[in-house]
Scaffold this active site. Structure first.
Site: not given
Ligand code: PLP
Length: 386
Positions: A188
């Site tokens: 991210k």
């Molecule tokens: C990465 C992601 C999540 C989940 O994030 P985590 O921190 O891995 O639980 C949820 N929604 C979207 C759209 C994502 O890209």
């Protein structure tokens, strides 16, 4: 085949400050949720420009979404509307609570949830909407919040892609929804390895989420062990979860957050280099944020136009042959066996998501890329699509 080393689709950028802070945490004697998690929450609130906003650090965005929906009172018999064009985490949390997911199609230009389809999907059982700011481009939250107000619905934003996205110059996280959840997963726009942040202005919601974050305990370990008076006593007020963020993760977050403006500038520069380099190719380029607003550029999603005869899978294979990792965001939920079978879904119900899925790929865009890496991606895309 390329002689250059393989360029992965994504890599985190972890610096010496992050490493030193983690080492300091390890030496401090406090490795789980403690002073650094608290500091990260405070600094995140300051970053949002609202020191009073409640920020609740958790061990994933999935956990944050689950806590937010739980605190909104979502349960069996309820329906929650979201987009089919997302990662399964957005929707699975609804099922954790025994409620049902209602998937709707996207706007074919923005690839974000289409507010008109949200309104059309509302039934007497609808309780909540989960918009996803896909790739880092803000959803039309004015329309979504309007629909929610009109029908008395809750809104929980999945902002896993949307740090630091803005809408009409306001940061996502500070709009009028019930809660917003960010992700700090490894790929991210900033990372704590695994982690997330639940943000809300609703004090009741925050209180419930804090209790449910840690076993349903009315006092956390840090409060108990740092209190001046003996404080072994706590009460369990609900069967909560184990969703707290460790100080080791928060140590990363504190420094990643400081670097976020520089990260954002680098992502923006790479996105603009791609836009300029691909403008004459038979590709649909990702939509940009309106003037004055920020696209976080978590993802750079290309779509092959109809005039380009090559198939998407072949395009990705050729990128790999050139030593470049690519991905697809996402295989829409309506195509996955669980969601398809549970709700009897088919591609004809989601024509825009289906079409986008069949022709889309995400190319590398991350701050650890060098200018030479960017030029290499550009050359490969131009050679394959040109
Ligand atoms: C990465 C992601 C999540 C989940 O994030 P985590 O921190 O891995 O639980 C949820 N929604 C979207 C759209 C994502 O890209």
């Amino acid at each position: 085949m390329s002689d250059l080393p393989f360029l992965p689709f994504a890599l985190p950028e972890i610096g010496e400050d992050e490493i030193n802070e983690v080492v300091d945490t390890l030496r401090s004697g406090w490795v789980t949720t403690g002073p650094k998690a608290k500091r990260f929450e405070q600094e995140f609130a300051a970053f949002l420009g609202e020191p009073q906003i409640e920020c609740i650090a958790v061990n994933s965005a999935t956990a944050g979404l689950h806590l937010a929906l739980e605190a909104c009172g979502i349960g069996p018999g309820d329906e929650v509307i979201t987009t089919t064009h997302t990662f399964t985490a957005t929707a699975e949390v609804v099922r954790y609570l025994g409620a049902d997911v209602v998937l709707v199609d996207i706007d074919p230009t923005t690839l974000n949830i289409d507010p008109k389809l949200v309104e059309a999907a509302i039934t007497p059982r609808t309780k909540c909407i989960i918009p996803v700011h896909y790739s880092g481009l803000a959803v039309d939250m004015i329309a979504i919040l309007d629909i929610a107000r009109k029908h008395g619905l809750r809104v929980v934003e999945d902002a896993a892609h949307a740090l630091p996205t803005t809408l009409e110059k306001e940061l996502i996280g500070t709009l009028g929804s019930d809660a917003t959840v960010f992700s700090f997963y490894a790929n991210k726009t900033m990372t704590t390895g695994e982690g997330g942040m639940l943000v809300t202005r609703n004090a009741e919601l925050a209180k419930r989420a804090r209790v449910m974050r840690l076993h349903g305990m009315n006092r956390d370990a840090f409060d108990r062990f740092t209190a001046k008076t003996p404080s072994w006593y706590y009460e369990i007020v609900a069967p909560g979860f184990k969703y707290n963020m460790t100080d080791i993760a928060a140590a990363l977050g504190i420094h990643q957050l400081k670097r976020l403006p520089a990260f954002q500038a680098r992502r923006e520069a790479i996105a603009q280099a791609y836009n300029a380099a691909f403008v004459d190719l038979p590709l649909i380029l990702p939509p940009e944020a309106p003037d004055g607003d920020v696209h976080s550029w978590h993802l750079y999603v290309l779509r092959l136009s109809d005039e380009l005869e090559i198939e998407r899978d072949v395009f990705i294979e050729r990128m790999y042959a050139a030593g470049i990792g690519c991905s697809v965001h996402y295989i829409p939920l309506h195509l996955h066996p669980y969601w398809r079978e549970r709700y009897e879904l088919g591609p004809e119900q989601f024509p825009h998501s289906q079409k986008a899925f069949e022709r889309m790929l995400s190319i590398p865009l991350y701050t650890a890329m060098t200018d030479a890496d960017v030029q290499r991606v550009i050359a490969a895309v131009r050679a394959i699509a040109g």
